[in-house]
Scaffold this motif. Structure first.
Motif, PDB file in Angstrom:
ATOM      1  N   LEU A 156       8.183  11.521   5.978  1.00 26.20           N
ATOM      2  CA  LEU A 156       7.421  11.043   4.811  1.00 26.20           C
ATOM      3  C   LEU A 156       7.943  11.866   3.743  1.00 26.20           C
ATOM      4  CD1 LEU A 156       5.483   9.718   3.184  1.00 26.20           C
ATOM      5  CD2 LEU A 156       3.815  11.350   3.868  1.00 26.20           C
ATOM      6  N   THR A 308       0.041  12.773   8.940  1.00 29.43           N
ATOM      7  CA  THR A 308       0.419  13.829   8.005  1.00 29.43           C
ATOM      8  C   THR A 308      -0.091  15.170   8.393  1.00 29.43           C
ATOM      9  OG1 THR A 308      -1.407  13.308   6.758  1.00 29.43           O
ATOM     10  CG2 THR A 308       0.332  11.839   6.420  1.00 29.43           C
ATOM     11  N   PRO A 362       2.112  17.049   1.430  1.00 24.91           N
ATOM     12  CA  PRO A 362       1.847  16.005   2.602  1.00 24.91           C
ATOM     13  C   PRO A 362       0.614  16.262   3.320  1.00 24.91           C
ATOM     14  CG  PRO A 362       3.149  18.026   3.163  1.00 24.91           C
ATOM     15  CD  PRO A 362       2.829  18.213   1.740  1.00 24.91           C
ATOM     16  N   PHE A 378      -1.605  11.670   1.641  1.00 25.57           N
ATOM     17  CA  PHE A 378      -0.775  12.600   1.103  1.00 25.57           C
ATOM     18  C   PHE A 378      -1.158  12.580  -0.483  1.00 25.57           C
ATOM     19  CE2 PHE A 378       1.725   8.588   1.167  1.00 25.57           C
ATOM     20  CZ  PHE A 378       2.148   8.533  -0.282  1.00 25.57           C
ATOM     21  N   TYR A 439       5.329   4.063   5.188  1.00 23.02           N
ATOM     22  CA  TYR A 439       4.466   4.979   5.454  1.00 23.02           C
ATOM     23  C   TYR A 439       3.073   4.962   4.604  1.00 23.02           C
ATOM     24  CZ  TYR A 439       8.788   7.325   6.718  1.00 23.02           C
ATOM     25  OH  TYR A 439       9.771   7.595   7.578  1.00 23.02           O
TER      26      TYR A 439
END
Length: 532
Positions: A156, A308, A362, A378, A439
């Motif tokens: 990510l 995450t 994140p 995030f 994502y």
């Protein structure tokens, strides 16, 4: 204790005070006293990089200040954490190593501050730095401050860098290199997977010196004056009040809040402020506590697809695994700072330098220091690099234990408001890039309903907060509003310097810790050159 005598007294063992005390004591020629209002840096969360989330609200190591109600932020009081421990805010900050850009320091010089251009300060950045990538003409390798690449990266975070490039920003492997603009991974002030605070970098090796005395839990109550010369410090440890005298200088390194506060309670500052607080005016200096400014951050948040750190650190089983990994290898998610990926960008094409900064984080949470969201998420924070708005800091009484009135006056100029709006629009544009599509589930804050400039501005007023970079309250300069001269000596007094973020005429374009350490290095060099 009996009256104590030293060559130098340093007040505040933070980002600037630690290097000042360490360098002054280095030769063994000078007897140095370092006073710190907080305690030893024994809290284990100080030394784990992600531990800033634990110390963020911990009153044992944090002054936990609040501003007065902010008119442009819906009259909200804004939380201002500041370190109250050896290392100061470098012991509780987000560890990001950003110096600022050459034009920041060249501007200081253009304001009349001889010796503060980029070429002048670069040697002190290099002197401080232990750069993982090695030495070159911009970086140092043999300094005490560990500077390391981010060791923890995710698909990510890689995708966020790709998305920023899709939005037109270049890839930048070194924000402290020849240009700041672009996107890439932040470097952190760590060594061996542990925080490298100013205390760890400078004071740990210096403590064995017989000529350096470090006193913790010592609240400096007042600077002692004889006429127009500062000769010492009165400080309190518990119920005991003690006095220390300085044959050469007192150097105040309390930071943008505590330095002007100490000057004001000592009778040094704007006469009307001191009289209102019941303090006798010893030296009417109008600029003390003026020129306060800070970086305002606005946080955008997103629900994500996949995993995450909300998942990795949100459940106790996963925290146990991450903790074991860190304990055994000093790697993994516990090594991240308060930003993994950085973005520096210009909101207007005619600008020569970036005017906004972003931190990609994140994980997501409603408020720093509290529980992570139960879903993958995030955060992207955005702040203006060079705010125009200016505020004040004023003592309320003669009691140094009472927090001063802090009024930063965020977003009080049209340029500041327009830059915040443009910055938030760029944050959204990056999030809409194709690289993030695999994502990204949805923007939860501000949410897609926010579209117009007025709506973005209203969002900033609802959620905007400090990104913890207050500066300027003992401004360096030659004009009547300046507090210190370019040698960091307080105007109109002898035996007193100030060295910390408060002397910055204007805030640097980025996180302030590295610049504060540089100021400490440069101050010690100047003081030693005059003491030779």
């Amino acid at each position: 204790m009996a009256e104590q005598r030293f060559d130098f007294i340093v007040v505040g063992a933070g980002s600037a005070g630690s290097p000042v005390a360490a360098r002054l004591s280095e030769s063994g020629k000078h007897k140095v006293l370092l006073l710190e209002a907080g305690g030893e840096d024994r809290n284990p969360w100080i030394h784990v990089p992600i531990g800033y989330a634990k110390t963020f609200l911990d009153g044992r190591v944090n002054w936990k200040y609040e501003t007065e109600p902010e008119p442009e932020l819906n009259n909200r009081r804004i939380y201002w954490p500041r370190g109250k421990v050896l290392g100061g805010s470098s012991s509780i900050n987000g560890l990001i190593y950003i110096r600022g850009i050459p034009s920041d320091f060249d501007h200081w010089r253009q304001l009349g501050n001889e010796g503060w251009s980029y070429d002048d300060v670069l040697p002190f950045f290099r002197k401080a730095e232990d750069q993982e990538r090695g030495a070159d003409d911009l970086h140092g390798k043999d300094g005490p401050l560990g500077v390391r690449d981010a060791s923890f990266r995710t698909p990510l975070s890689d995708a966020y860098i790709d998305a920023a490039q899709e939005a037109g920003l270049p890839y930048n492997p070194d924000f402290n290199g020849r240009q700041q603009e672009g996107t890439g991974y932040y470097q952190l002030t760590t060594r061996g997977g542990r925080r490298c605070s100013a205390a760890r970098a400078y004071l740990k090796p210096a403590r064995k010196r017989a000529n350096l005395t470090i006193v913790t839990q010592a609240l400096s109550e007042r600077l002692l004056l004889e006429g127009k010369r500062v000769v010492g410090v009165r400080y309190r440890r518990g119920e005991a009040v003690e006095t220390a005298l300085a044959a050469r200088e007192v150097i105040v390194c309390g930071g943008a809040i505590n330095s002007p506060q100490l000057l004001q309670v000592s009778g040094i500052g704007p006469g009307e402020v001191l009289r209102r607080a019941g303090v006798e005016v010893a030296h009417d200096l109008p600029g003390v506590g003026r020129n306060l400014h800070d970086h305002l951050q606005v946080r955008s948040q997103y629900k994500a697809k996949g995993t995450t750190l909300n998942d990795t650190l949100g459940k106790w089983q996963h925290r146990m695994v991450a903790g074991a990994r860190y304990a055994l290898t000093r790697t993994g998610p516990l090594t991240i700072g308060a930003g993994l990926v950085g973005v520096f960008a210009r909101t207007r094409p005619e600008l020569e330098d970036p005017d906004i900064q972003m931190h990609f984080i994140p994980f997501s949470t409603d408020k720093m220091g509290v529980t992570l969201h139960p879903f993958p998420g995030f955060t992207v924070t955005m702040n203006q690099s060079r705010p125009e708005s200016r505020g004040t800091l004023e003592i309320r009484s003669a009691d140094p234990r009472e927090a001063p009135a802090i009024r930063p006056n965020y977003m009080t100029t049209d340029t500041d408001r327009r830059t915040v709006i443009a910055g938030l629009r760029l944050v959204r544009r990056i999030a809409e890039a194709k690289a993030l599509a695999p994502y990204l589930l949805e923007e939860t804050q501000p949410g897609r309903a926010v579209q117009t400039d007025d709506e973005f501005l209203d969002f900033a007023r609802q959620v905007g907060s400090s990104i913890y970079h207050p500066v300027g309250t003992c401004r360096m300069g030659h004009d009547p509003g300046a507090v210190v001269d370019p040698r960091l000596k307080v105007h109109g007094l002898e035996g007193l310097r100030v060295a910390d973020a408060s002397v910055m005429p204007t805030v640097v374009s980025g996180n302030t810790n590295a610049a504060c350490i540089m100021i400490g290095e440069k101050c010690a060099d100047m003081a030693l050159s005059e003491a030779a």
